[in-house]
Design a protein around this motif. Structure first.
Motif, mmCIF file in Angstrom:
data_model
loop_
_atom_site.group_PDB
_atom_site.id
_atom_site.type_symbol
_atom_site.label_atom_id
_atom_site.label_comp_id
_atom_site.label_asym_id
_atom_site.label_seq_id
_atom_site.Cartn_x
_atom_site.Cartn_y
_atom_site.Cartn_z
ATOM 1 N N LYS A 165 0.835 -1.211 0.000
ATOM 2 C CA LYS A 165 0.000 0.000 0.000
ATOM 3 C C LYS A 165 0.865 1.255 0.000
ATOM 4 O O LYS A 165 0.601 2.210 -0.749
ATOM 5 C CB LYS A 165 -0.933 -0.005 1.210
ATOM 6 N N GLN A 166 1.918 1.261 0.816
ATOM 7 C CA GLN A 166 2.799 2.427 0.849
ATOM 8 C C GLN A 166 3.562 2.578 -0.457
ATOM 9 O O GLN A 166 3.743 3.692 -0.964
ATOM 10 C CB GLN A 166 3.783 2.309 2.017
ATOM 11 N N MET A 167 3.997 1.458 -1.039
ATOM 12 C CA MET A 167 4.645 1.502 -2.354
ATOM 13 C C MET A 167 3.699 2.118 -3.384
ATOM 14 O O MET A 167 4.107 2.937 -4.215
ATOM 15 C CB MET A 167 5.039 0.087 -2.790
ATOM 16 N N ALA A 168 2.433 1.709 -3.336
ATOM 17 C CA ALA A 168 1.441 2.221 -4.283
ATOM 18 C C ALA A 168 1.251 3.722 -4.134
ATOM 19 O O ALA A 168 1.161 4.451 -5.123
ATOM 20 C CB ALA A 168 0.118 1.487 -4.083
ATOM 21 N N GLU A 169 1.189 4.193 -2.904
ATOM 22 C CA GLU A 169 1.009 5.623 -2.673
ATOM 23 C C GLU A 169 2.235 6.411 -3.143
ATOM 24 O O GLU A 169 2.107 7.510 -3.680
ATOM 25 C CB GLU A 169 0.724 5.872 -1.194
ATOM 26 N N LEU A 198 3.336 -4.604 -6.859
ATOM 27 C CA LEU A 198 2.476 -3.616 -7.510
ATOM 28 C C LEU A 198 2.292 -4.011 -8.963
ATOM 29 O O LEU A 198 3.232 -4.455 -9.626
ATOM 30 C CB LEU A 198 3.098 -2.221 -7.485
ATOM 31 N N LEU A 199 1.084 -3.803 -9.482
ATOM 32 C CA LEU A 199 0.820 -3.943 -10.904
ATOM 33 C C LEU A 199 0.439 -2.562 -11.433
ATOM 34 O O LEU A 199 -0.525 -1.967 -10.973
ATOM 35 C CB LEU A 199 -0.298 -4.954 -11.146
ATOM 36 N N TYR A 200 1.240 -2.061 -12.373
ATOM 37 C CA TYR A 200 0.994 -0.741 -12.962
ATOM 38 C C TYR A 200 0.297 -0.918 -14.299
ATOM 39 O O TYR A 200 0.773 -1.653 -15.168
ATOM 40 C CB TYR A 200 2.327 -0.010 -13.149
ATOM 41 N N GLU A 201 -0.850 -0.256 -14.452
ATOM 42 C CA GLU A 201 -1.630 -0.284 -15.698
ATOM 43 C C GLU A 201 -1.689 1.127 -16.269
ATOM 44 O O GLU A 201 -2.027 2.068 -15.560
ATOM 45 C CB GLU A 201 -3.059 -0.759 -15.427
ATOM 46 N N ALA A 202 -1.374 1.272 -17.573
ATOM 47 C CA ALA A 202 -1.454 2.603 -18.175
ATOM 48 C C ALA A 202 -1.359 2.504 -19.687
ATOM 49 O O ALA A 202 -0.509 1.791 -20.220
ATOM 50 C CB ALA A 202 -0.335 3.502 -17.655
ATOM 51 N N GLY A 203 -2.232 3.226 -20.383
ATOM 52 C CA GLY A 203 -2.155 3.310 -21.833
ATOM 53 C C GLY A 203 -2.839 2.162 -22.539
ATOM 54 O O GLY A 203 -3.702 1.473 -21.985
ATOM 55 N N ILE A 220 8.542 4.170 -10.385
ATOM 56 C CA ILE A 220 9.566 3.211 -9.975
ATOM 57 C C ILE A 220 10.659 3.906 -9.166
ATOM 58 O O ILE A 220 11.098 3.404 -8.123
ATOM 59 C CB ILE A 220 10.161 2.505 -11.208
ATOM 60 N N LEU A 221 11.107 5.069 -9.624
ATOM 61 C CA LEU A 221 12.136 5.809 -8.901
ATOM 62 C C LEU A 221 11.645 6.220 -7.518
ATOM 63 O O LEU A 221 12.395 6.159 -6.526
ATOM 64 C CB LEU A 221 12.554 7.042 -9.706
ATOM 65 N N ASN A 222 10.376 6.607 -7.409
ATOM 66 C CA ASN A 222 9.803 6.967 -6.110
ATOM 67 C C ASN A 222 9.760 5.769 -5.172
ATOM 68 O O ASN A 222 10.041 5.880 -3.977
ATOM 69 C CB ASN A 222 8.405 7.533 -6.282
ATOM 70 N N VAL A 223 9.375 4.604 -5.700
ATOM 71 C CA VAL A 223 9.325 3.389 -4.880
ATOM 72 C C VAL A 223 10.727 3.016 -4.409
ATOM 73 O O VAL A 223 10.924 2.626 -3.244
ATOM 74 C CB VAL A 223 8.680 2.234 -5.667
ATOM 75 N N MET A 224 11.710 3.139 -5.292
ATOM 76 C CA MET A 224 13.089 2.837 -4.897
ATOM 77 C C MET A 224 13.550 3.769 -3.776
ATOM 78 O O MET A 224 14.236 3.335 -2.838
ATOM 79 C CB MET A 224 14.011 2.942 -6.107
ATOM 80 N N LYS A 225 13.171 5.037 -3.868
ATOM 81 C CA LYS A 225 13.499 5.982 -2.799
ATOM 82 C C LYS A 225 12.848 5.561 -1.492
ATOM 83 O O LYS A 225 13.494 5.556 -0.426
ATOM 84 C CB LYS A 225 13.031 7.384 -3.209
ATOM 85 N N TYR A 226 11.578 5.180 -1.545
ATOM 86 C CA TYR A 226 10.870 4.728 -0.351
ATOM 87 C C TYR A 226 11.517 3.481 0.250
ATOM 88 O O TYR A 226 11.603 3.341 1.478
ATOM 89 C CB TYR A 226 9.404 4.453 -0.693
#
Length: 341
Positions: A165-169, A198-203, A220-226
């Motif tokens: 959940k935190q990764m998603a946010e 996480l499953l990312y859907e787009a486009g 992805i970069l934000n999740v890596m930072k987290y």
């Protein structure tokens, strides 16, 4: 400081602070041409998570491949905490044929965890599961909508998993959808292994969409930072994603031309007209209405439809979030939509 041990995968040893391209033999075509699973391994100088990022489990879903390509250019193993495994194309067969499926028409994302002695999809799933997924602590699985369907950038995950959940946010999409795992899916196998996913859907399939690509890379970069992997954040947070516990597809009830009245990311209310299904001869026009309050997170791009065809995918929200949804979508658009020069 003691040097970090090498990362071992198949017959390869990847030293700390290095990047190595590895080809895992998958199978051979009937022309005797070898087919390999290409993996980029970034083994950091310090301990940390093992993040697996993969795309094109469905071979016609191209946005994730470009996200992976850009990610590979951004990563520096000498500054990395942990290890990142990047697999830009999982379903190499479907990618070559520009199709969602494997040559035997199976969906690879229903073949996990797979088997060494099963059908083609089962064998490929087993290779991925055994050599990659089993070594990961976290997973980001990149997808698009199906052919002729577009998805608003969104995360699907089990929000009951506090880390997921935190990764998603942190990923920073407008909408997070709480979604159950499907039997045989990569996400289901990841959950069984205790891998936060996480499953990312787009486009849309077979198309590049710059906003979806930029959102995915930034996420992805934000999740890596987290996760404390020593990566700089993609962009600062300007909004809080909306979390939906359910969603619903709206289907056509009358054959005809589809004249849409809403767009992706739009907040809609119950009984609001989403589109009209009209006779091409001009003698009939039927309103298609939303059965719930929510946000349009997916829609068909073909303006014709038979009875029963899925047209709009709506994430369910309460009416009091209408203003919030508008603000979130505006902030998202400002950050990630390409600017016209």
């Amino acid at each position: 400081m003691p040097r970090r041990p090498a990362f071992e995968i198949a017959d390869h040893r990847v030293a700390a602070g290095t990047q190595v391209s590895i080809k895992l033999p998958a199978t051979r075509l009937y022309t005797d041409t070898p087919m390999d699973l290409h993996v980029e391994v970034f083994h950091g100088v310090r301990d940390g998570p093992v993040l697996l990022v993969c795309a094109a489990i469905h071979g016609d879903e191209l946005n994730g491949i470009e996200i992976c390509r850009r990610l590979i250019k951004r990563l520096n193993p000498k500054r990395l905490h942990g290890t990142v495994l990047v697999v830009p194309i999982v379903n190499v067969f479907g990618f070559i044929q520009q199709t969602r499926y494997l040559p035997d028409r199976r969906d690879l994302n229903r073949c996990f965890p797979g088997s060494q002695r099963g059908a083609l999809g089962s064998r490929l799933a087993h290779l991925f599961y055994d050599q990659l997924l089993s070594r990961a602590t976290h997973l980001i699985d990149l997808h698009t909508g199906a052919i002729h369907r577009s998805n608003l950038p969104q995360i699907r995950t089990d929000i009951k998993d506090p880390i997921a959940k935190q990764m998603a946010e942190e990923f920073l999409t407008p909408v997070i959808l709480h979604a159950k795992e499907r039997d045989g899916s990569l996400r289901s196998s990841a959950t069984d292994l205790g891998v936060h996913c996480l499953l990312y859907e787009a486009g849309e399939a077979l198309r590049f969409d710059e906003a979806s690509i930029r959102t995915g890379l930034n996420g992805i970069l934000n999740v890596m930072k987290y996760l404390g992997m020593g990566q700089r954040r993609g962009s600062r947070r300007k909004f809080e994603p909306m979390i939906a516990n359910s969603s619903q597809w709206v289907r056509n009830e009358v054959d005809g031309l589809i004249v849409s009245r809403v767009r992706l990311g739009e907040m809609v209310s119950k009984n609001q007209i989403l589109a009209y299904s009209a006779s091409p001869h001009g003698d009939m026009e039927e309103a298609i209405r939303s059965p719930i309050d929510g946000v349009v997170i997916g829609m068909s791009n073909i303006p014709i439809a038979n009875e029963g065809e899925a047209l709009f995918h709506i994430a369910k929200f309460t009416p009091d979030l209408i203003d919030q949804a508008g603000e979130i979508f505006d902030a998202f658009t400002e950050d990630f939509e390409p600017r016209v020069l």
